[in-house]
Design a protein around this motif. Structure first.
Motif, short mmCIF file in Angstrom:
data_model
loop_
_atom_site.label_atom_id
_atom_site.label_comp_id
_atom_site.label_asym_id
_atom_site.label_seq_id
_atom_site.Cartn_x
_atom_site.Cartn_y
_atom_site.Cartn_z
N UNK A 7 0.87 6.30 -7.13
CA UNK A 7 -0.36 6.90 -7.67
C UNK A 7 -0.35 8.41 -7.48
N UNK A 31 -17.41 6.92 3.88
CA UNK A 31 -17.81 6.84 5.29
C UNK A 31 -19.20 7.44 5.53
N UNK A 79 -20.30 0.36 3.99
CA UNK A 79 -19.35 -0.76 3.80
C UNK A 79 -20.02 -2.09 4.16
N UNK A 80 -19.71 -3.15 3.42
CA UNK A 80 -20.27 -4.45 3.81
C UNK A 80 -19.70 -4.91 5.15
N UNK A 88 -12.32 10.73 -0.86
CA UNK A 88 -13.04 9.48 -1.17
C UNK A 88 -13.43 8.74 0.11
N UNK A 89 -12.52 8.70 1.06
CA UNK A 89 -12.82 8.04 2.33
C UNK A 89 -13.99 8.76 3.01
N UNK A 126 2.18 1.73 -3.52
CA UNK A 126 1.11 2.12 -4.45
C UNK A 126 0.66 3.55 -4.18
N UNK A 127 0.53 3.88 -2.90
CA UNK A 127 0.12 5.24 -2.52
C UNK A 127 1.08 6.27 -3.12
N UNK A 187 -2.51 10.06 -10.40
CA UNK A 187 -3.73 9.24 -10.54
C UNK A 187 -4.60 9.36 -9.30
N UNK A 188 -3.98 9.37 -8.13
CA UNK A 188 -4.73 9.51 -6.88
C UNK A 188 -3.85 10.25 -5.87
N UNK A 217 -23.83 -0.83 -1.22
CA UNK A 217 -23.05 0.11 -0.42
C UNK A 217 -23.60 1.52 -0.43
N UNK A 220 0.83 -1.20 0.00
CA UNK A 220 0.00 0.00 0.00
C UNK A 220 0.87 1.26 0.00
N UNK A 250 -7.30 13.45 -2.75
CA UNK A 250 -8.38 12.69 -3.39
C UNK A 250 -8.75 11.45 -2.57
N UNK A 251 -7.73 10.79 -2.04
CA UNK A 251 -7.99 9.61 -1.23
C UNK A 251 -8.77 9.99 0.03
#
Lengths: 101, 193, 98
Positions: free
Chosen positions: B19, B38, B111-112, B33-34, B15-16, B24-25, B106, B12, B29-30
């Protein structure tokens, strides 16, 4: 029946070895790791970098023993990484460097 | 070593970084999105259920076009999978599962939950659903039909439960307070006063 | 591809293909293993969607009709009994007239 079919490991409907396993119905709080991975997946989907179908496909490519040992979002980050590498959006060398930093 | 076998935290982190570097992110933005994710919780679904119990026209819309019903209550649905709603009655009880992964409504439930994603739930729901419901303390009368909904494709499914007895004259807000996450998946049944 | 090319009406009896693409290499299948070869009844046409079997590989994906199909639970498992049912979303490409 089920046990004789060449089903894929994620295709869990009715699989005998889980039939006697109790469902853990207790709430489990998501971690910061879980939320961040979930958000990254959402952004990659919204920006059409990686579809949910591609996410699933690379989750399904995880070896069975690993699949059942890993948490839900551990599977996701593995699949996201797999997808980004396969699609050439990142390279393995870049990723190794980024992970060492 | 196969790079995919790197510990998840480290993957992670890599990738963080990549991106963000590639635009890309970004971290902002992250975070945004959270925040958006939420903000979805079972309270949204519960408000829809309560309205369906009190407004026949809304119930009809919800069963015909769950996406439109959710949008009409301010739930952002654009770009999300279509929402389907299955109505429980005195004759039929619905139970939702995704045996292949963990498809979950969702947008209206958040969240499931952990159990929904578990191998035991996914395996047992389509083979011994009544036995599975015992784990949730739920019993469906033998004379009532149980329909398991395996969510395999483009839709996300939620259950419209039966309105509990003894709630005559209640407001939608009061009714919404009775409706829990599991009631809208079919593992539990809303309880009256 | 009979089911893929024509719209199936509610009430039509269909058979899920007895096919195992899993044995032929990498694939992504949304038809659960436990339904392969079984007979069910079309409940409704849910719309038309690009085939996830192609989307998963970032290939051009033909649009397929998606159906809700109902199966008696007791017909799927040796240990199941009663009148309970399973309702599943299946793409037309997996369905054949029974």
């Amino acid at each position: 029946m089920t046990e004789d079919t060449p089903r894929a490991m994620h295709d869990l409907g009715g699989v005998a070895k889980f039939m006697c396993e109790a469902v853990d119905v207790e709430p489990h709080e998501l971690t910061d790791f879980d939320r961040e991975v979930d958000a990254i997946r959402g952004i990659l989907g919204a920006k059409q970098v990686m579809s949910v179908d591609e996410l699933r496909r690379c989750i399904e490519a995880i070896p069975e023993a690993d699949y059942h040992r890993m948490s839900y979002y551990q599977r996701w980050i593995r699949s996201i990484t797999d997808n980004l590498l396969r699609k050439g959006i990142i390279t393995e060398a870049e990723l190794r460097m980024a992970m060492e930093a | 070593m196969n790079i995919l076998e790197t510990p998840s935290d480290k993957l992670l982190a890599g990738i963080r970084t990549l991106l963000a570097v590639k635009g890309i992110a970004t971290a902002d933005e992250v975070a945004e999105r959270i925040r958006i994710t939420d903000s979805a919780s079972p309270a949204r679904g519960a408000a829809m259920v309560a309205r369906a119990w009190t407004e026949p026209a809304f119930r009809e819309l919800m069963l015909r076009d769950g996406t439109a019903a959710a949008e009409s209550m301010g739930v952002p649905m654009r770009g999300l999978p279509p929402l389907g709603v299955l109505e429980n009655t005195d004759e039929t009880h619905h139970l939702v599962v995704c045996t292949l992964c963990s498809c979950y409504p969702r947008a209206v439930l958040g969240y499931p939950p952990f159990w929904f994603k578990s191998a035991a739930y996914r395996a047992r729901a389509v083979r011994d659903p009544r036995g599975l419901l015992v784990d949730f303390g739920t019993s469906i009368p033998a004379e009532m039909k149980l329909e398991v909904v395996d969510s395999t494709a483009d839709y996300r499914w939620m259950v419209l439960p039966v309105r509990p007895a003894g709630t005559e004259g209640w407001s939608a807000e009061q009714l919404a307070g009775l409706v829990r996450e599991g009631d809208m998946i079919g593992v539990t049944i809303p309880k009256g006063p | 591809m009979q089911g893929a090319s024509m719209k199936l009406k509610p009430g039509t009896t269909v058979q899920v293909k007895l096919d195992w693409p899993e044995t032929r290499g990498p694939c992504h299948i949304r038809t659960p293993h436990y339904l392969r070869g079984h007979t069910g009844v079309v409940v409704r046409h849910l719309g038309d969607y690009p085939n996830p079997e192609d989307l998963a590989f970032d290939r051009p994906a033909p649009v397929l009709p998606l159906y809700h199909v109902r199966f008696p639970l007791a017909g799927l498992w040796p240990d199941a009994k009663g009148d309970d049912t399973i309702l599943v979303e299946l793409y037309g490409s997996w369905l054949e007239a029974a």
